[in-house]
Scaffold this active site. Structure first.
Site, mmCIF file in Angstrom:
data_model
loop_
_atom_site.group_PDB
_atom_site.id
_atom_site.type_symbol
_atom_site.label_atom_id
_atom_site.label_comp_id
_atom_site.label_asym_id
_atom_site.label_seq_id
_atom_site.Cartn_x
_atom_site.Cartn_y
_atom_site.Cartn_z
ATOM 1 N N GLY A 53 0.583 -1.166 -0.007
ATOM 2 C CA GLY A 53 -0.090 0.245 -0.036
ATOM 3 C C GLY A 53 0.780 1.440 0.062
ATOM 4 N N ASP A 54 2.131 1.089 -0.250
ATOM 5 C CA ASP A 54 3.203 2.335 0.107
ATOM 6 C C ASP A 54 3.925 2.459 -1.234
ATOM 7 O OD1 ASP A 54 4.794 0.091 0.518
ATOM 8 O OD2 ASP A 54 5.967 1.091 2.037
ATOM 9 N N GLU A 106 14.545 -12.951 2.200
ATOM 10 C CA GLU A 106 14.671 -11.417 2.692
ATOM 11 C C GLU A 106 16.190 -11.037 2.865
ATOM 12 O OE1 GLU A 106 12.148 -9.253 2.697
ATOM 13 O OE2 GLU A 106 10.963 -10.833 2.065
ATOM 14 N N HIS A 314 -4.128 49.550 -8.196
ATOM 15 C CA HIS A 314 -3.181 49.467 -7.464
ATOM 16 C C HIS A 314 -4.009 49.855 -6.183
ATOM 17 C CE1 HIS A 314 0.401 50.390 -5.011
ATOM 18 N NE2 HIS A 314 0.057 51.291 -4.662
#
Length: 316
Positions: A53-54, A106, A314
């Site tokens: 999800g990131d 891993e 102005h």
């Protein structure tokens, strides 16, 4: 959802109210997270796509290509991988002598030879539902973190003689996760660079891309010029030939053809064709400036309707 789920669920209610969420009360690893999700979804068949999800730059086209490769290879599991210069921290793709994916290990569980591998696991997969369920049922926390690794499902599939495939992406940003504000900043910069490149190819002039920020939701016409330190946000649209900047922020603003906005800040406003705004003007919500009109230096407006060629000059 798990850590910080109140924030995540609240955001999902705003941007994707149709989604179903499952709560992972204890964070026991990626394999456990998928187990929790499958329990919430019920009995699934066919292909199941799993992603982190990131990874905000992951493109739908990449997921479609991953699914195509999965079907072409008639695989039980297909993983998206990438070759990265520095693979530190990533899971490594282990291949057999024939080049087929054998398993994933891993970083913290890998030996020195395995850590020398530069092909990494993105954490994005297509599983056959049956393979996924069978693999999850066999997971054990026999690793350095004592967690259930989803990556182990690939090795289990290979053990059972089921084909495992991979799609290698050359767009490394699509595999980049965000874990802190530093990584988020890097992702934002890369996304902005791509947005600006697309608009420049379509005929927009960007004088200084390094100081120009354009949201993905912004619409720009050909021959728009963006000067340095310009930020265009939300549903802003800019018509042909308009010049924006320098030092200008527009949020949900409609700018007409050949208009000029200089050193100004505008929100929820309309600036007509050939109109001029700034410098140092502030257009607050509800401002509508007619074609050929002018809002001048130090002028602040709110819920103001200025007709064609009207001028608010102005103010000292």
């Amino acid at each position: 959802v798990g850590h910080g789920r109140d924030q995540v669920e609240a955001h999902l209610d705003e941007v994707a109210p149709h989604v179903t969420t499952a709560v992972q009360e204890q964070q026991l690893g990626t394999g456990h997270a998928v187990q929790v999700a499958l329990d919430r979804l019920g009995e699934l068949t066919g292909e199941v796509v799993v992603t982190y999800g990131d990874v905000p730059m992951l493109a739908s086209e990449t997921l479609a290509a991953l699914l195509d490769e999965h079907r072409r290879q008639q695989a039980a599991v297909t993983v998206l991988t990438a070759e990265v210069p520095d693979p530190t921290g990533y899971g490594r793709i282990l291949r057999d002598a024939d080049g087929a994916v054998q398993s994933i290990i891993e970083h913290r569980d890998a030996d020195e030879a395995q850590r020398a591998i530069h092909e990494i696991n993105s954490g994005i997969y297509v599983f056959e539902a049956e393979t996924l369920r069978a693999g999850l049922a066999e997971l054990t926390p026999t690793n350095d973190q004592g967690e259930l690794y989803l990556t182990d499902v690939l090795g289990l599939a290979r053990r059972d003689g089921r084909p495992v495939a991979a799609l290698v992406t050359d767009d490394l940003w699509q595999t980049e996760g965000v874990n802190d504000r530093i990584q988020l900043s890097a992702i934002n910069a890369e996304m902005n660079r791509r947005i600006l490149q697309r608009w420049m190819r379509e005929g927009v002039t960007v004088i200084d891309p390094a100081s120009t920020w354009v949201h993905a939701s912004v619409d720009l016409a050909p021959d728009v010029t963006l000067l340095p330190n310009t930020s265009l946000e939300g549903a802003t649209s800019v018509g042909p030939g308009a010049t924006i900047g320098p030092d200008t922020t527009l949020v949900d603003v409609e700018v007409g053809e050949n208009a000029t906005v200089v050193r100004a800040h505008a929100v929820l406003s309309v600036i007509g064709a050939e109109a001029s705004v700034g410098p140092y003007a502030s257009l607050r919500p509800g401002t509508v400036l007619g074609g050929g009109g002018k809002i001048g230096t130090f002028v602040e407006t709110k819920n103001a309707q200025l007709g064609t060629k009207a001028k608010a000059g102005h103010q000292a």
